[in-house]
Design an enzyme around this catalytic site. Structure first.
Site, PDB file in Angstrom:
ATOM      1  N   SER A 169      -3.195   1.283   1.721  1.00  0.00           N
ATOM      2  CA  SER A 169      -2.322   2.419   1.412  1.00  0.00           C
ATOM      3  C   SER A 169      -1.124   1.935   0.623  1.00  0.00           C
ATOM      4  O   SER A 169      -0.802   0.741   0.611  1.00  0.00           O
ATOM      5  CB  SER A 169      -1.834   3.103   2.700  1.00  0.00           C
TER       6      SER A 169
ATOM      7  N   SER B 139      -7.733   4.766   1.250  1.00  0.00           N
ATOM      8  CA  SER B 139      -6.331   4.477   0.950  1.00  0.00           C
ATOM      9  C   SER B 139      -5.462   5.717   1.107  1.00  0.00           C
ATOM     10  O   SER B 139      -5.838   6.813   0.704  1.00  0.00           O
ATOM     11  CB  SER B 139      -6.204   3.949  -0.487  1.00  0.00           C
ATOM     12  N   GLY B 140      -4.298   5.525   1.706  1.00  0.00           N
ATOM     13  CA  GLY B 140      -3.308   6.589   1.801  1.00  0.00           C
ATOM     14  C   GLY B 140      -2.241   6.379   0.757  1.00  0.00           C
ATOM     15  O   GLY B 140      -1.299   5.606   0.967  1.00  0.00           O
TER      16      GLY B 140
END
Length: 391
Positions: A269, A307-308
């Protein structure tokens, strides 16, 4: 080449002597645009940043005991001394496999009323609760009887290196980060919420940068701060050079044992906060936030499924815009003049990510898992190979 390496060695000695880590520009990495004095988000007047960094233990992961490699980052748009002083803000998610609390009200109201806190994935709740308690204890809402608020708390996952299921971030660490906030030069690399993070095949963490530019006759600033924990090594690009490919067999992550996860290469992220003194309204700040991924993409981000990638932008202009009872008058930059702000945002994001990687140091965490620092000497050699190093 020998002269460049000699200069690089002298630089490292000097930085060590004065207790300051080298940054990307110190290695000669070329970037577009002019920075502020500190080349940091704190170049935007009023912005303060603070950290709590928690590092202890080594060896086998004992849940609840460690090893611990985590922390908290606090960002105050107008400094904590002003208490409630909302700023116009908005946010954007490139890929939403992550969390940033409080954003529903930011979108609905157009205002950011709280500091921004960043930590690890499993500590969002305790950080949010601690901030609320701090509001009560410091009378953040200045005597209002029926106040309500939604703290903005963001996260990235540090479970490769940190005992993330041990829940080591406590209220005391949140208060420490808040207490330590300041303007001016700020630390980068393995600090605050970025302590246990990894990025594009190497050690990641916290990074920052700024850009100063003119629109007509007025000088403005854009600043970025990142908690960088994303990307596959094969995609790492610095100054247009495929560094990840060139170093594909160099200092790869050393993985011995999990906490169990289904993490794939490229997952992770990145949280990015943009501050500016350009007078922008919330819908314009949404446009700024939507440009942030361009800077992430330049260095190798691809918005992976795991993924953030969550971003927020705020403006410190229009200080008196927030009023519960009276009509206010605000200034707004014409849309036709926003391109320099877009460009400054992309440039600051790119450099902030590289600054995080340059500052980060090799870290060994749970079960001996290890993320290696981006090797400065090999990076310089690679950039020289492609004629991209500033001499």
């Amino acid at each position: 080449m020998k002269r460049i390496l000699l200069v690089f060695t002298v630089m490292l000695i000097c930085f060590h002597s004065f207790g300051q880590k080298p940054r990307a520009r110190d290695l000669g990495i070329p970037f577009v645009g002019n920075t502020g004095i500190f080349n940091a988000i704190t170049d935007v007047k009023g912005v303060e940043v603070g950290y709590s960094t928690i590092i202890s233990g080594k060896g086998e992961n004992m849940i609840g005991k460690g090893p611990i490699r985590t922390g908290v980052t606090a960002i105050f748009p107008r400094g904590k001394a002003k208490k409630l002083s909302p700023v116009y803000a908005n946010w954007y998610s490139l890929n939403g496999n992550g969390e940033m609390t409080g954003t529903t009200w930011v979108t609905e109201s157009g205002f950011l009323e709280t500091p921004i806190m960043i930590t690890n994935t499993n500590s969002v709740g305790v950080v949010r609760d601690a901030v609320l308690k701090w509001f009560v204890n410091t009378d953040w809402y200045s005597g209002e009887d029926w106040w309500y608020t939604y703290p903005v708390v963001a996260e990235t996952y540090d479970g490769f290196l940190n005992d993330i299921y041990g829940f080591h971030v406590k209220e005391e660490h949140v208060l420490e980060a808040i207490k330590n906030t300041s303007s001016g030069r700020i630390a980068e690399g393995n600090v605050g919420g970025g302590t246990g993070m990894m990025c594009l095949g190497f050690k990641g963490g916290t990074g920052t940068s700024s850009r100063v530019f003119k629109i007509k006759d007025t000088t403005y600033t854009v600043g970025a701060i990142v908690q960088s924990n994303f990307g596959a090594k094969r995609n790492l690009s610095i100054a247009g050079v495929p560094v990840g490919i060139e170093l594909k067999d160099t200092l790869n992550y050393q993985f011995n044992a999990p906490p169990k996860s289904r993490r794939q290469e490229g997952d992770g992220s990145i949280i990015i906060i943009i501050a500016t003194d350009v007078p922008l309204l919330p819908h314009q700040l949404k446009r700024i936030a939507q440009r942030i991924p361009l800077g992430v993409g330049i260095v190798g981000g691809r918005g992976s499924n795991g993924s953030g990638d969550i971003f927020l932008a705020f403006s410190t202009a229009n200080e008196n815009a927030f009023n519960r009872d009276e009509t206010t008058t605000v200034k707004s930059m014409p849309n036709d003049q926003l391109t320099p702000v877009f460009e400054a945002t992309v440039q600051a994001v790119e450099e902030a990510i590289i600054n995080a990687m340059v500052a980060a140091e090799t870290m060994e965490g749970i079960n001996g898992n290890k993320a290696f620092a981006l090797p400065h000497d090999l990076l310089i050699k690679t950039l020289k190979k492609y004629n991209r190093l500033q001499e």
